[in-house]
Design an enzyme around this catalytic site. Structure first.
Site, PDB file in Angstrom:
ATOM      1  CB  ALA A  11      -0.863  -0.027   1.300  1.00  0.00           C
ATOM      2  CB  THR A  90      11.908  -3.267  -6.057  1.00  0.00           C
ATOM      3  OG1 THR A  90      11.744  -2.006  -6.926  1.00  0.00           O
ATOM      4  CG2 THR A  90      11.212  -4.141  -6.158  1.00  0.00           C
ATOM      5  CB  CYS A 275      11.800   6.040 -10.251  1.00  0.00           C
ATOM      6  SG  CYS A 275      10.176   5.345  -9.586  1.00  0.00           S
ATOM      7  CD  GLN A 277      21.193   7.493  -6.972  1.00  0.00           C
ATOM      8  OE1 GLN A 277      21.327   8.797  -6.928  1.00  0.00           O
ATOM      9  NE2 GLN A 277      21.714   6.888  -5.729  1.00  0.00           N
TER      10      GLN A 277
HETATM   11  C1  UDX Z   1       9.511   9.531 -12.345  1.00  0.00           C
HETATM   12  C2  UDX Z   1       8.953   9.084 -13.649  1.00  0.00           C
HETATM   13  O1  UDX Z   1       8.613  10.545 -14.166  1.00  0.00           O
HETATM   14  C3  UDX Z   1       7.668   8.274 -13.706  1.00  0.00           C
HETATM   15  O2  UDX Z   1       7.226   7.947 -15.098  1.00  0.00           O
HETATM   16  C4  UDX Z   1       8.188   6.921 -13.059  1.00  0.00           C
HETATM   17  O3  UDX Z   1       7.034   5.958 -13.075  1.00  0.00           O
HETATM   18  C5  UDX Z   1       8.787   7.314 -11.650  1.00  0.00           C
HETATM   19  O4  UDX Z   1       9.775   8.129 -11.899  1.00  0.00           O
HETATM   20  P1  UDX Z   1       9.021  10.930 -10.110  1.00  0.00           P
HETATM   21  O5  UDX Z   1      10.122  10.327  -9.698  1.00  0.00           O
HETATM   22  O6  UDX Z   1       7.475  10.762  -9.515  1.00  0.00           O
HETATM   23  O7  UDX Z   1       8.519   9.901 -11.689  1.00  0.00           O
HETATM   24  O8  UDX Z   1       9.275  12.288 -10.652  1.00  0.00           O
HETATM   25  P2  UDX Z   1       9.621  13.346 -12.059  1.00  0.00           P
HETATM   26  O9  UDX Z   1       8.497  14.223 -12.236  1.00  0.00           O
HETATM   27  O10 UDX Z   1       9.925  12.223 -13.205  1.00  0.00           O
HETATM   28  O11 UDX Z   1      10.937  13.906 -11.451  1.00  0.00           O
HETATM   29  C6  UDX Z   1      12.132  13.160 -10.946  1.00  0.00           C
HETATM   30  C7  UDX Z   1      13.047  14.255 -10.697  1.00  0.00           C
HETATM   31  O12 UDX Z   1      13.654  14.972 -11.646  1.00  0.00           O
HETATM   32  C8  UDX Z   1      12.525  15.331  -9.654  1.00  0.00           C
HETATM   33  O13 UDX Z   1      13.610  15.448  -8.399  1.00  0.00           O
HETATM   34  C9  UDX Z   1      12.379  16.571 -10.429  1.00  0.00           C
HETATM   35  O14 UDX Z   1      12.491  17.735  -9.727  1.00  0.00           O
HETATM   36  C10 UDX Z   1      13.379  16.440 -11.476  1.00  0.00           C
HETATM   37  N1  UDX Z   1      13.350  17.028 -12.677  1.00  0.00           N
HETATM   38  C11 UDX Z   1      12.380  16.833 -13.661  1.00  0.00           C
HETATM   39  C12 UDX Z   1      14.350  18.063 -13.111  1.00  0.00           C
HETATM   40  O15 UDX Z   1      15.349  18.334 -12.546  1.00  0.00           O
HETATM   41  N2  UDX Z   1      14.082  18.760 -14.065  1.00  0.00           N
HETATM   42  C13 UDX Z   1      13.166  18.209 -15.019  1.00  0.00           C
HETATM   43  O16 UDX Z   1      12.962  18.949 -16.069  1.00  0.00           O
HETATM   44  C14 UDX Z   1      12.239  17.244 -14.801  1.00  0.00           C
HETATM   45  P1  ADP Z   2       6.748   2.041  -3.896  1.00  0.00           P
HETATM   46  O1  ADP Z   2       7.194   3.518  -3.992  1.00  0.00           O
HETATM   47  O2  ADP Z   2       7.287   1.210  -4.872  1.00  0.00           O
HETATM   48  O3  ADP Z   2       5.104   1.918  -4.074  1.00  0.00           O
HETATM   49  P2  ADP Z   2       6.549   1.952  -0.869  1.00  0.00           P
HETATM   50  O4  ADP Z   2       7.920   1.665  -0.008  1.00  0.00           O
HETATM   51  O5  ADP Z   2       6.018   3.430  -0.887  1.00  0.00           O
HETATM   52  O6  ADP Z   2       7.225   1.518  -2.586  1.00  0.00           O
HETATM   53  O7  ADP Z   2       5.594   0.861  -0.953  1.00  0.00           O
HETATM   54  C1  ADP Z   2       5.595  -0.774  -0.797  1.00  0.00           C
HETATM   55  C2  ADP Z   2       4.772  -1.142   0.343  1.00  0.00           C
HETATM   56  O8  ADP Z   2       5.063  -2.657   0.455  1.00  0.00           O
HETATM   57  C3  ADP Z   2       5.267  -0.893   1.755  1.00  0.00           C
HETATM   58  O9  ADP Z   2       4.355  -0.287   2.637  1.00  0.00           O
HETATM   59  C4  ADP Z   2       5.623  -2.257   2.561  1.00  0.00           C
HETATM   60  O10 ADP Z   2       5.155  -2.210   3.871  1.00  0.00           O
HETATM   61  C5  ADP Z   2       5.038  -3.089   1.392  1.00  0.00           C
HETATM   62  N1  ADP Z   2       5.407  -4.458   1.483  1.00  0.00           N
HETATM   63  C6  ADP Z   2       6.640  -4.991   1.320  1.00  0.00           C
HETATM   64  N2  ADP Z   2       6.586  -6.368   1.511  1.00  0.00           N
HETATM   65  C7  ADP Z   2       5.394  -6.890   1.620  1.00  0.00           C
HETATM   66  C8  ADP Z   2       4.706  -7.916   1.776  1.00  0.00           C
HETATM   67  N3  ADP Z   2       5.647  -9.256   1.536  1.00  0.00           N
HETATM   68  N4  ADP Z   2       3.494  -8.153   1.961  1.00  0.00           N
HETATM   69  C9  ADP Z   2       2.680  -6.971   2.097  1.00  0.00           C
HETATM   70  N5  ADP Z   2       3.334  -5.669   1.916  1.00  0.00           N
HETATM   71  C10 ADP Z   2       4.633  -5.687   1.646  1.00  0.00           C
END
Ligand code: UDX
Ligand code: ADP
Length: 477
Positions: A11, A90, A275, A277
């Site tokens: 969740a 992950t 995501c 990095q």
């Molecule tokens: C990203 C991807 O966009 C998304 O598709 C994937 O599922 C998860 O990773 P997110 O990490 O939520 O999403 O944010 P994003 O809007 O992509 O920004 C990532 C980082 O890049 C932020 O720190 C943002 O400030 C920075 N960024 C983004 C810049 O520095 N410059 C830009 O032009 C765009």
């Molecule tokens: P993401 O950004 O990928 O959604 P989060 O860390 O926000 O990652 O959420 C992952 C969730 O998965 C956490 O709330 C964690 O407690 C839950 N989780 C991890 N392993 C299990 C498991 N085996 N069963 C149920 N929940 C799990």
């Protein structure tokens, strides 16, 4: 096969919003989101959701306890479901083989084992968490090695592309929904069943299907390409600072080329988030494992430039403050990795603060959404500081930006929150020590009016010449 009941394991940032939107758009499907964490589930069942996403509260409230349920009762939810999303975390491995690069699949594995132990009927299992290529195969192997008699599994890859801060918008209007599965009859049936869930609201042409490995790799590739654009413009920002070019103008000119496009070209103090990095490192590790060192080095450079940018920005602060920030108060505006989210994972602010703390600065942090505990959790993490006491001594989290800036030498913008643009900078200036600096790590402020107030302004990808500001016009003869 039609899907009537969905269970989502995890969740978090992915599972919560995704399944809330599915429940909202599919009133005929029962959606149960489960998690090991009692605290997380009780927050999802409360008035204050565990994550902040514009529009999410209304969606959750409209379907919660109708066809959307949040529960810690994992086994019955798995057993009742036709389709199970795996949305567990992950993270990058912090130990052993692949440390610092490979994705840690222990949570995926434990979810797969739970499914195999509990399921009395056949299931479609969908990996939504971002995983290395071939993870679906590992999930299949675990499920098949432990399956009960008569129970069959189809494992699909259905990566999530939502971005934080726009999760609801992205889920309601996705550019594409990607589904990968086995290229046989059972695989195609499973793909069709999952596609039918999305087709409650996503046009058929936007649901694309392919083999599992292509789907898994496409997710890593998409994030790597996006991160690469940011590192490319950030690399240009360094060139701009030494040449008199302005990175925003360069980005504008480059982005007008329809082959390049204008999105994701905003220079900044560096990308953050859970995501980019992680996924680029994951790709680098994959390439190394495949004995493709040249490809690995190519993608590693995207990360290196990001680290360079954060370090460069912190060094600029130190240099401008007369090469020493020891005991100097500095205000940090913004700790989240981008605006409209309370998420701090891999936020550039963490690293800027880390470098300033190493120089003995006293840091005041203000962020409109990030909780104090969260700031300290990040800054006292062993990878950031080996001296948590020092962090607690030197860092104060403030709930008011004007308080945070009082008696400081500098305001440092690390997140592009809209409210930072609207502040009364004259009032901030009056209560700061002089010369007062603004370091705009997000290129969001009106630099000319800040300089008119009296600030020294430093920003990314542009040299601002303060001396020009008040210089009277002298006609040349
Ligand atoms: C990203 C991807 O966009 C998304 O598709 C994937 O599922 C998860 O990773 P997110 O990490 O939520 O999403 O944010 P994003 O809007 O992509 O920004 C990532 C980082 O890049 C932020 O720190 C943002 O400030 C920075 N960024 C983004 C810049 O520095 N410059 C830009 O032009 C765009
Ligand atoms: P993401 O950004 O990928 O959604 P989060 O860390 O926000 O990652 O959420 C992952 C969730 O998965 C956490 O709330 C964690 O407690 C839950 N989780 C991890 N392993 C299990 C498991 N085996 N069963 C149920 N929940 C799990």
């Amino acid at each position: 096969m039609s899907v009537k009941s969905i269970c989502c394991i995890g969740a978090g940032y992915v599972g919560g919003p995704t399944c809330s939107v599915i429940a909202y758009k599919c009133p005929d499907i029962k959606v149960t989101v489960v998690d090991l964490s009692k605290e997380r589930i009780s927050q999802w069942n409360s008035d204050v959701l565990p994550i902040f996403e514009p529009g999410l509260d209304d969606i959750v409230k409209s379907v919660r306890n109708k066809n959307l349920f949040f529960s810690t009762d994992i086994n019955p939810a798995i057993n009742d479901a036709d389709l199970i999303f795996i949305c567990v975390n992950t993270p990058t491995k912090s130990y052993g083989l692949g440390k610092g690069r490979a994705a840690d699949l222990k949570y995926i594995e434990s979810a797969a084992r739970m499914i195999a132990n509990v399921s009395a009927q056949s299931k479609i299992v969908v990996e939504k968490s971002t995983v290395p290529v071939k993870a679906a195969e590992s999930i299949s192997n675990i499920l098949r090695a432990n399956q009960k008699p008569g129970v069959k599994y189809q494992v699909l890859s259905n990566p999530e592309f939502l971005a934080e801060g726009t999760a609801v918008k992205d889920l309601l209007n996705p550019d594409r929904v990607l589904i990968g599965g086995e290229q046989n009859q059972e695989g195609q049936q499973a793909i069709a069943a999952l596609a039918s869930v999305y087709m409650h609201w996503v046009p058929k042409d936007n649901v694309i299907t392919m083999n599992t490995w292509s789907s898994e790799l496409s997710k890593l590739a998409a994030n790597a390409f996006l991160a690469q654009r940011i590192s490319s413009i950030n690399a240009m920002s360094a060139v701009c600072e030494y040449t008199g070019a302005d990175v925003s103008e360069v980005a504008h000119a480059v982005g007008m080329d329809s082959r390049i496009g204008n999105k994701f070209l905003k220079a900044s103090v560096g990308f953050g988030g859970s995501c980019f990095q992680k996924d680029v490192l994951n790709l680098v590790y994959l390439c190394e494992c495949l004995n493709l060192p040249e490809v690995a080095v190519y993608w590693q450079q995207v990360i290196n430039i990001n680290e360079y940018q954060r370090r460069r920005f912190a060094n600029r602060i130190i240099e401008c403050l007369f090469n020493t920030v020891t005991n100097k108060k500095i205000a940090i505006f913004g700790f989240a990795f981008k605006k409209d989210t309370g998420d701090t994972r891999e936020s550039a602010a963490i690293y800027v603060v880390k470098y300033l703390l190493e120089e003995g600065a006293q840091i005041r942090i203000y962020d409109p959404k990030v909780e104090t505990d969260q700031v300290f959790r990040e800054l006292t993490h062993p990878s950031i500081s080996d001296n948590p006491e020092k962090v607690r001594d030197l860092v104060t989290v403030c709930d008011d930006p004007y308080k945070a800036a009082e008696d400081t030498y500098a305001v440092v913008i690390c997140t592009e929150w809209d409210e930072f643009i609207r502040y009364d900078y004259k009032r901030l200036y009056d209560n700061m020590l002089k010369p007062a600096y603004v370091f705009d790590g997000r290129l969001i402020l009106d630099h000319q009016s800040l300089m008119d107030i009296g600030f020294h302004v430093e920003t990314i990808g542009k040299r601002l010449t303060r001396t020009n500001v008040h210089r009277p016009f002298v006609a040349s003869n």
